[in-house]
Design a protein around this motif. Sequence first.
Motif, mmCIF file in Angstrom:
data_model
loop_
_atom_site.group_PDB
_atom_site.id
_atom_site.type_symbol
_atom_site.label_atom_id
_atom_site.label_comp_id
_atom_site.label_asym_id
_atom_site.label_seq_id
_atom_site.Cartn_x
_atom_site.Cartn_y
_atom_site.Cartn_z
ATOM 1 N N GLY A 148 0.913 -1.077 0.105
ATOM 2 C CA GLY A 148 -0.157 0.011 -0.006
ATOM 3 C C GLY A 148 1.071 1.417 0.432
ATOM 4 N N ALA A 149 1.877 1.201 0.027
ATOM 5 C CA ALA A 149 2.977 2.672 -0.193
ATOM 6 C C ALA A 149 3.033 3.152 -1.687
ATOM 7 C CB ALA A 149 4.186 1.772 -0.068
ATOM 8 N N THR A 150 3.081 2.612 -3.254
ATOM 9 C CA THR A 150 2.122 3.628 -4.152
ATOM 10 C C THR A 150 0.977 3.063 -4.641
ATOM 11 O OG1 THR A 150 3.415 3.798 -5.456
ATOM 12 C CG2 THR A 150 4.333 1.622 -4.539
ATOM 13 N N GLY A 151 0.761 3.281 -5.460
ATOM 14 C CA GLY A 151 -0.571 2.730 -6.284
ATOM 15 C C GLY A 151 0.498 2.513 -7.639
ATOM 16 N N ARG A 152 1.491 2.636 -7.853
ATOM 17 C CA ARG A 152 2.577 3.032 -9.106
ATOM 18 C C ARG A 152 2.197 1.427 -9.516
ATOM 19 N NH1 ARG A 152 7.283 3.700 -11.383
ATOM 20 N NH2 ARG A 152 8.925 3.492 -9.804
ATOM 21 N N MET A 153 2.166 0.903 -10.953
ATOM 22 C CA MET A 153 1.957 -0.346 -10.817
ATOM 23 C C MET A 153 3.028 -0.659 -12.194
ATOM 24 S SD MET A 153 -1.512 -1.895 -12.343
ATOM 25 C CE MET A 153 -1.003 -3.740 -12.460
ATOM 26 N N ALA A 154 4.631 -1.904 -11.270
ATOM 27 C CA ALA A 154 5.276 -1.955 -12.555
ATOM 28 C C ALA A 154 4.933 -2.600 -13.788
ATOM 29 C CB ALA A 154 5.819 -3.338 -11.809
ATOM 30 N N CYS A 155 3.556 -2.361 -14.461
ATOM 31 C CA CYS A 155 3.779 -3.435 -15.792
ATOM 32 C C CYS A 155 2.303 -2.926 -15.933
ATOM 33 C CB CYS A 155 3.797 -4.458 -16.284
ATOM 34 S SG CYS A 155 2.373 -5.502 -14.989
ATOM 35 N N SER A 156 1.816 -2.967 -17.153
ATOM 36 C CA SER A 156 0.464 -2.659 -18.141
ATOM 37 C C SER A 156 -0.263 -3.978 -18.150
ATOM 38 C CB SER A 156 0.440 -2.019 -19.409
ATOM 39 O OG SER A 156 -0.696 -2.116 -19.868
ATOM 40 N N PRO A 157 -1.782 -3.710 -17.038
ATOM 41 C CA PRO A 157 -2.513 -5.365 -17.942
ATOM 42 C C PRO A 157 -2.342 -5.634 -19.519
ATOM 43 C CG PRO A 157 -3.218 -3.147 -16.614
ATOM 44 C CD PRO A 157 -2.393 -2.379 -17.386
ATOM 45 N N GLU A 158 -2.098 -4.298 -20.086
ATOM 46 C CA GLU A 158 -2.276 -4.947 -21.386
ATOM 47 C C GLU A 158 -1.195 -6.005 -22.085
ATOM 48 O OE1 GLU A 158 -5.223 -4.554 -23.110
ATOM 49 O OE2 GLU A 158 -5.797 -3.145 -21.081
ATOM 50 N N ALA A 194 -0.165 -14.791 -21.311
ATOM 51 C CA ALA A 194 -0.970 -14.058 -20.355
ATOM 52 C C ALA A 194 -0.343 -12.705 -19.697
ATOM 53 C CB ALA A 194 0.118 -14.778 -19.368
ATOM 54 N N ALA A 195 -0.861 -12.038 -19.519
ATOM 55 C CA ALA A 195 -0.394 -10.517 -18.741
ATOM 56 C C ALA A 195 0.069 -10.676 -17.852
ATOM 57 C CB ALA A 195 -1.978 -9.464 -18.471
ATOM 58 N N ALA A 196 1.104 -9.445 -17.583
ATOM 59 C CA ALA A 196 2.303 -9.363 -16.837
ATOM 60 C C ALA A 196 2.228 -9.123 -15.436
ATOM 61 C CB ALA A 196 3.402 -8.429 -17.578
ATOM 62 N N PRO A 197 1.166 -8.433 -15.511
ATOM 63 C CA PRO A 197 0.678 -8.012 -13.725
ATOM 64 C C PRO A 197 0.543 -9.176 -12.880
ATOM 65 C CG PRO A 197 -0.853 -6.551 -15.227
ATOM 66 C CD PRO A 197 -0.179 -7.798 -16.049
ATOM 67 N N THR A 198 -0.177 -10.419 -12.914
ATOM 68 C CA THR A 198 0.075 -11.497 -12.063
ATOM 69 C C THR A 198 1.226 -12.117 -12.178
ATOM 70 O OG1 THR A 198 -2.800 -12.155 -13.237
ATOM 71 C CG2 THR A 198 -1.657 -14.075 -11.436
ATOM 72 N N GLY A 405 -7.805 -8.403 -21.220
ATOM 73 C CA GLY A 405 -8.825 -8.546 -21.706
ATOM 74 C C GLY A 405 -10.090 -9.966 -21.458
ATOM 75 N N GLN A 406 -9.036 -10.650 -20.295
ATOM 76 C CA GLN A 406 -10.063 -11.879 -19.760
ATOM 77 C C GLN A 406 -11.110 -10.639 -18.433
ATOM 78 O OE1 GLN A 406 -10.409 -15.005 -19.812
ATOM 79 N NE2 GLN A 406 -9.596 -14.737 -21.573
ATOM 80 N N PRO A 407 -12.263 -11.416 -18.728
ATOM 81 C CA PRO A 407 -14.276 -10.357 -17.183
ATOM 82 C C PRO A 407 -12.761 -10.384 -16.377
ATOM 83 C CG PRO A 407 -14.069 -12.283 -18.766
ATOM 84 C CD PRO A 407 -13.228 -12.612 -18.884
ATOM 85 N N VAL A 408 -13.588 -9.301 -15.525
ATOM 86 C CA VAL A 408 -12.622 -8.594 -14.351
ATOM 87 C C VAL A 408 -12.654 -10.668 -13.308
ATOM 88 C CG1 VAL A 408 -13.538 -7.641 -12.447
ATOM 89 C CG2 VAL A 408 -13.327 -6.765 -14.805
#
Length: 449
Positions: A148-158, A194-198, A405-408
Amino acid sequence: MPATTADVIVIGGGVAGLAAATALAGRGARVTVVEARPHLGGRAGTFVDPATGETVDNGQHILMGCYRETFAFLRRIGAMSRVRVQPSLAVPSIDSAGIRSVLTCPPLPAPWHLLGGVIEWDALGWKDRLSVLRLGAPVKTEQRRLRGATGRMACSPEETVENWLVRNGQTPRLREMLWDPLALAALNQPPREAAAPTFVRVLAEMFGADPQAASIAFPNVPLDEMYAAPARDYIEARAGEVWTGALARVIVEGGRAVGVRARGGRDIRARAIVSTVPWFGLRRLFDEVPPPVQRIVSDAARMASYPIVTVNLWFDRGVLGTPFLGLPGRTMQWAFDCGAITNSRLSHTSLVSSGAAAVVGMSNDAVVNLALGELRDALPLARAAAVRKASVVRERRATFSLAPGQPVRPTAGTPLAGFYLAGDWTDTGLPGTIESAAMSGHRAAEAMQ
Ligand SMILES: Cc1cc2nc3c(=O)[nH]c(=O)nc-3n(C[C@H](O)[C@H](O)[C@H](O)COP(=O)(O)OP(=O)(O)OC[C@H]3O[C@@H](n4cnc5c(N)ncnc54)[C@H](O)[C@@H]3O)c2cc1C
């Protein structure tokens, strides 16, 4: 038949269902678990293979040292001794040219254990070894985001895993030997899809403060003994019930989930229902989908699935010489000596193909020949050994797709009063794993407090 009652009904007796049910039973709730199949375990279960008569797991399962929720579940049911965690990460592998090497992470604080391991890994050239340093900053960003120390993501969901690795300077050899096998094993999907965030989340969990978080943990008994049977005992010892062979449908009255009708018309009523059925089973829980959950149910039905294929080979002698072996660059990416893992005398080797879209449609003979060919190519010991019996386990819908692009993924609480969701595919931020399932079960139990 008169309806019976419980405080909470849990639909599904896999990891998510049993984690939720034991957490609730531990807090004093009277829980009934309703499982459609004749046995507990779901996708992480054990069965007797009709072709060979052997008892096998539904695919070799491994755990990671960072599986905090899973270990909390195992401790609760007194089953922690049924897994063995490596003191620190050690991964033996044989590359596509037949060169054997071992990635061994020294017992240093993170991230020095990974850096130390990669720097010492003789499967790599110096450029490959140094390229790992470039992942330090994005993995730290993800760790800060998780705290919770930043809202920045290390990659894009795309962005795909492959793009992210290339963008962060990971060389083809390091990807082939380390990141691609890890991504395939953890996500069950090729890095180019596969998308990078996971994946970045998995790295942040594995390479966090505790060096043992990256270690591999093996069940040292079949999966039903590892968690399903002890979980059942735990629930029954606390006035709960476990019904198997009971396909459930949710009863909705007055805009609220009030109970479950199981096969044979047996009704049970409760103040809360937790569904832990997979994404592809949610629609069938309802005769008519109640309006508040129509969006969740249709999103679940749109989720794509990925297969895993396991080949079990029983040799006339041991062939691996190690509990497990990475086979990077091959169709069967990992081999496990199930005899060594469970301390039995069987020379049972299990080969796993994750993200197995190209293999799942092949005939049993063709898959067995492919697995045997790859193993014999890698391992001279396997060339002389005779195969006594073989079996193939196909799980066509082993995990849900993590493609962009998979469903939420839905949360534990739903807009239908009294109805909660768990299961590896719900919104844990983790891929389809035992840890995601255990976490989701615990979250559902917490959501109804
Ligand atoms: C071959 C294979 C290998 C894997 N390897 C690993 C690994 O090494 N490490 C790892 O962490 N993860 C691994 N996984 C993933 C892991 O098995 C799953 O993420 C986990 O088991 C999912 O648990 P779950 O409880 O969410 O779902 P499930 O296990 O699918 O449980 C859902 C249960 O609900 C029941 N059900 C469905 N509909 C109904 C209904 N209407 N009424 C009553 N019951 C119903 C089903 O029968 C099932 O038992 C692997 C998966 C497979 C298939």
